[in-house]
Design an enzyme around this catalytic site. Structure first.
Site, PDB file in Angstrom:
ATOM      1  N   SER A  33     -74.892  -4.131  22.528  1.00  0.00           N
ATOM      2  CA  SER A  33     -75.020  -5.564  22.823  1.00  0.00           C
ATOM      3  C   SER A  33     -74.454  -6.460  21.706  1.00  0.00           C
ATOM      4  CB  SER A  33     -76.475  -5.921  23.126  1.00  0.00           C
ATOM      5  OG  SER A  33     -76.849  -5.308  24.335  1.00  0.00           O
ATOM      6  N   LYS A  36     -89.762  -4.320  28.365  1.00  0.00           N
ATOM      7  CA  LYS A  36     -89.479  -5.336  29.400  1.00  0.00           C
ATOM      8  C   LYS A  36     -90.747  -5.852  30.100  1.00  0.00           C
ATOM      9  CE  LYS A  36     -84.798  -3.840  30.021  1.00  0.00           C
ATOM     10  NZ  LYS A  36     -83.742  -3.295  30.855  1.00  0.00           N
ATOM     11  N   GLU A  56     -86.898 -16.781  38.972  1.00  0.00           N
ATOM     12  CA  GLU A  56     -87.332 -16.112  40.204  1.00  0.00           C
ATOM     13  C   GLU A  56     -87.071 -14.597  40.112  1.00  0.00           C
ATOM     14  OE1 GLU A  56     -85.647 -17.783  43.759  1.00  0.00           O
ATOM     15  OE2 GLU A  56     -86.363 -16.061  44.932  1.00  0.00           O
ATOM     16  N   ARG A  70     -90.883  10.597  38.080  1.00  0.00           N
ATOM     17  CA  ARG A  70     -91.523  11.794  37.519  1.00  0.00           C
ATOM     18  C   ARG A  70     -93.029  11.722  37.718  1.00  0.00           C
ATOM     19  NH1 ARG A  70     -90.913  12.513  31.137  1.00  0.00           N
ATOM     20  NH2 ARG A  70     -92.033  10.532  31.226  1.00  0.00           N
ATOM     21  N   THR A  71     -93.632  10.561  37.451  1.00  0.00           N
ATOM     22  CA  THR A  71     -95.056  10.357  37.715  1.00  0.00           C
ATOM     23  C   THR A  71     -95.147   9.701  39.096  1.00  0.00           C
ATOM     24  OG1 THR A  71     -95.339   9.923  35.352  1.00  0.00           O
ATOM     25  CG2 THR A  71     -97.183   9.324  36.786  1.00  0.00           C
ATOM     26  N   ASP A 106     -80.647  -7.698  34.789  1.00  0.00           N
ATOM     27  CA  ASP A 106     -80.256  -6.311  35.081  1.00  0.00           C
ATOM     28  C   ASP A 106     -79.782  -6.147  36.531  1.00  0.00           C
ATOM     29  OD1 ASP A 106     -80.741  -5.254  32.577  1.00  0.00           O
ATOM     30  OD2 ASP A 106     -82.793  -4.654  33.034  1.00  0.00           O
ATOM     31  N   ALA A 126     -86.198  -1.050  34.114  1.00  0.00           N
ATOM     32  CA  ALA A 126     -84.836  -1.120  34.650  1.00  0.00           C
ATOM     33  C   ALA A 126     -84.853  -0.917  36.167  1.00  0.00           C
ATOM     34  CB  ALA A 126     -83.956  -0.074  33.982  1.00  0.00           C
ATOM     35  N   TYR A 172     -75.579   4.578  29.198  1.00  0.00           N
ATOM     36  CA  TYR A 172     -74.144   4.671  28.931  1.00  0.00           C
ATOM     37  C   TYR A 172     -73.928   5.503  27.687  1.00  0.00           C
ATOM     38  CZ  TYR A 172     -75.569   0.885  25.860  1.00  0.00           C
ATOM     39  OH  TYR A 172     -76.237   0.130  24.936  1.00  0.00           O
ATOM     40  N   GLY A 214     -89.620   2.324  35.871  1.00  0.00           N
ATOM     41  CA  GLY A 214     -89.872   1.465  34.707  1.00  0.00           C
ATOM     42  C   GLY A 214     -89.206   0.106  34.876  1.00  0.00           C
TER      43      GLY A 214
HETATM   44  P1  NDP Z   1     -88.953   2.327  30.783  1.00  0.00           P
HETATM   45  O1  NDP Z   1     -89.484   2.890  29.516  1.00  0.00           O
HETATM   46  O2  NDP Z   1     -89.485   1.058  31.315  1.00  0.00           O
HETATM   47  O3  NDP Z   1     -89.114   3.401  31.988  1.00  0.00           O
HETATM   48  C1  NDP Z   1     -88.819   4.740  31.787  1.00  0.00           C
HETATM   49  C2  NDP Z   1     -88.725   5.485  33.116  1.00  0.00           C
HETATM   50  O4  NDP Z   1     -88.051   6.720  32.874  1.00  0.00           O
HETATM   51  C3  NDP Z   1     -90.060   5.827  33.751  1.00  0.00           C
HETATM   52  O5  NDP Z   1     -89.931   5.782  35.153  1.00  0.00           O
HETATM   53  C4  NDP Z   1     -90.297   7.279  33.264  1.00  0.00           C
HETATM   54  O6  NDP Z   1     -91.066   8.051  34.159  1.00  0.00           O
HETATM   55  C5  NDP Z   1     -88.882   7.804  33.297  1.00  0.00           C
HETATM   56  N1  NDP Z   1     -88.638   8.948  32.416  1.00  0.00           N
HETATM   57  C6  NDP Z   1     -88.672   8.969  31.055  1.00  0.00           C
HETATM   58  N2  NDP Z   1     -88.342  10.200  30.604  1.00  0.00           N
HETATM   59  C7  NDP Z   1     -88.114  10.963  31.710  1.00  0.00           C
HETATM   60  C8  NDP Z   1     -87.730  12.329  31.890  1.00  0.00           C
HETATM   61  N3  NDP Z   1     -87.516  13.161  30.857  1.00  0.00           N
HETATM   62  N4  NDP Z   1     -87.555  12.770  33.160  1.00  0.00           N
HETATM   63  C9  NDP Z   1     -87.746  11.953  34.199  1.00  0.00           C
HETATM   64  N5  NDP Z   1     -88.124  10.661  34.103  1.00  0.00           N
HETATM   65  C10 NDP Z   1     -88.300  10.172  32.855  1.00  0.00           C
HETATM   66  O7  NDP Z   1     -87.352   2.232  30.550  1.00  0.00           O
HETATM   67  P2  NDP Z   1     -86.351   1.216  31.270  1.00  0.00           P
HETATM   68  O8  NDP Z   1     -86.654   1.225  32.712  1.00  0.00           O
HETATM   69  O9  NDP Z   1     -86.308  -0.078  30.557  1.00  0.00           O
HETATM   70  O10 NDP Z   1     -84.913   1.932  30.995  1.00  0.00           O
HETATM   71  C11 NDP Z   1     -84.508   3.071  31.727  1.00  0.00           C
HETATM   72  C12 NDP Z   1     -83.060   3.432  31.366  1.00  0.00           C
HETATM   73  O11 NDP Z   1     -82.152   2.445  31.856  1.00  0.00           O
HETATM   74  C13 NDP Z   1     -82.790   3.563  29.864  1.00  0.00           C
HETATM   75  O12 NDP Z   1     -82.001   4.727  29.667  1.00  0.00           O
HETATM   76  C14 NDP Z   1     -81.985   2.319  29.542  1.00  0.00           C
HETATM   77  O13 NDP Z   1     -81.091   2.544  28.448  1.00  0.00           O
HETATM   78  C15 NDP Z   1     -81.215   2.118  30.831  1.00  0.00           C
HETATM   79  N6  NDP Z   1     -80.795   0.715  31.048  1.00  0.00           N
HETATM   80  C16 NDP Z   1     -79.458   0.423  31.117  1.00  0.00           C
HETATM   81  C17 NDP Z   1     -79.042  -0.868  31.361  1.00  0.00           C
HETATM   82  C18 NDP Z   1     -77.590  -1.186  31.452  1.00  0.00           C
HETATM   83  O14 NDP Z   1     -77.242  -2.364  31.417  1.00  0.00           O
HETATM   84  N7  NDP Z   1     -76.721  -0.212  31.610  1.00  0.00           N
HETATM   85  C19 NDP Z   1     -79.989  -1.974  31.530  1.00  0.00           C
HETATM   86  C20 NDP Z   1     -81.364  -1.544  31.499  1.00  0.00           C
HETATM   87  C21 NDP Z   1     -81.727  -0.258  31.236  1.00  0.00           C
HETATM   88  P3  NDP Z   1     -92.687   8.168  34.016  1.00  0.00           P
HETATM   89  O15 NDP Z   1     -93.223   6.995  34.779  1.00  0.00           O
HETATM   90  O16 NDP Z   1     -92.987   9.483  34.635  1.00  0.00           O
HETATM   91  O17 NDP Z   1     -92.995   8.111  32.537  1.00  0.00           O
END
Ligand code: NDP
Length: 265
Positions: free
Chosen positions: A16, A66, A78, A152-153, A102, A131, A213, A129
């Site tokens: 970024s 987030k 919104e 996963r959960t 996003d 994203a 990425y 999560g």
């Molecule tokens: P969060 O921490 O909010 O959510 C994480 C999620 O990933 C949960 O659903 C979690 O599942 C799951 N998870 C974590 N580890 C594993 C694993 N080993 N196997 C399966 N599921 C897993 O993260 P974000 O949602 O903020 O970000 C997610 C991804 O998106 C990141 O890699 C981030 O870099 C990328 N991203 C990219 C953007 C872009 O512009 N390209 C913008 C925003 C995000 P559980 O509920 O089971 O813990």
């Protein structure tokens, strides 16, 4: 000079700062933009310290904050309200207003850069999560033929599915395939892993999209390629598009994202 930050943990890998520097240079304005690491569980205290010491005009928020940022903001756009996740904060008149860029970033990258319509597509999103929330809200409005979330959960996918009125699956349930687009919105790539979905989840898949990425194929991208998906991409384009939307919120200027995307690629 206005000062901006991306806050998260880990955050040192973030592109970024480079992206925003390129945007600013392109439109001819002077800004400062830095990565700022916050220990997990300290969002409120760390934000208070950052605001006191560095007086930011705006902040981007990444993993894992987030949802904290959503709770922290005093007013919300919104899109942020729908996603219940904030990735962009503007300190308007000193008070934090939360946005979510996003979803717009994902939509623009998939539909414009990769020429893949979301309307009429069968879309599976892995992850529940911040994203996933950001992209699911606009996906619901895009006219997808079918939309589901798997996590996963499984309980988290079910809660999100109920909230958004979409189908919720466990990773195991994805085995039947039949999705045109499979999106990895988990953070599994951060630990060098792929989400544990079976290869058959990619049956009929035309585009496998990892939000993460990287300079090389991610584990999810390798899994999709091994499962015969022809088009496998990472989230660099989404990163640039969501950044452009944040930049526009803060400065009122819309940079040329293709120039920046090509330079980073
Ligand atoms: P969060 O921490 O909010 O959510 C994480 C999620 O990933 C949960 O659903 C979690 O599942 C799951 N998870 C974590 N580890 C594993 C694993 N080993 N196997 C399966 N599921 C897993 O993260 P974000 O949602 O903020 O970000 C997610 C991804 O998106 C990141 O890699 C981030 O870099 C990328 N991203 C990219 C953007 C872009 O512009 N390209 C913008 C925003 C995000 P559980 O509920 O089971 O813990």
């Amino acid at each position: 000079m206005q000062q901006f930050f991306v806050v998260g943990h880990p955050v040192s890998h973030s592109l970024s700062p480079r992206i925003h520097a390129m945007f600013a240079q392109q439109v001819g304005i002077d800004i400062a933009y830095e990565a700022y690491d916050m220990p997990p569980g300290t969002f409120i205290e760390s934000m208070a310290e950052l605001r006191r010491l560095r007086k930011p005009a705006g902040v981007n928020v990444t993993v894992p904050f987030k949802a904290d940022a959503f709770a922290y903001c005093e007013s919300l756009s919104e899109r942020a309200r729908e996603a219940r996740a904030v990735n962009t904060i503007a300190f308007e008149g000193g008070s934090p207003r939360g946005y979510n860029t996003d979803g717009v970033g994902f939509d623009r990258d998939v539909t414009r850069r990769f020429n893949t319509p979301l309307e009429g597509a069968r879309v599976l999103v892995l992850g529940a999560g911040g994203a996933a929330r950001g992209i699911l809200a606009p996906l619901r409005k895009a006219g997808c033929a079918k939309l589901a979330v798997a996590n996963r959960t499984p309980a988290k996918a079910q809660a999100l599915g109920r909230e958004l009125g979409i189908e919720a699956l466990s990773f195991f349930d994805t085995a039947g395939g039949g999705w045109d687009i499979v999106v990895n919105a988990t953070s599994a790539s951060l630990s060098g892993a792929a989400p544990a979905v079976p290869n058959s989840a990619f049956k009929d898949c035309k585009l496998a999209y990892d939000l993460f990425y990287s300079t090389s194929a991610t584990p999810f991208m390798r899994l999709a390629a091994e499962s015969s998906v022809k088009r496998v991409v990472d989230g660099l384009g989404m990163l640039v598009e969501q950044a452009a939307e944040s930049f526009c919120i803060w400065t009122g200027r819309s940079p040329d994202t293709d120039l920046v995307y090509r330079a980073l690629r």
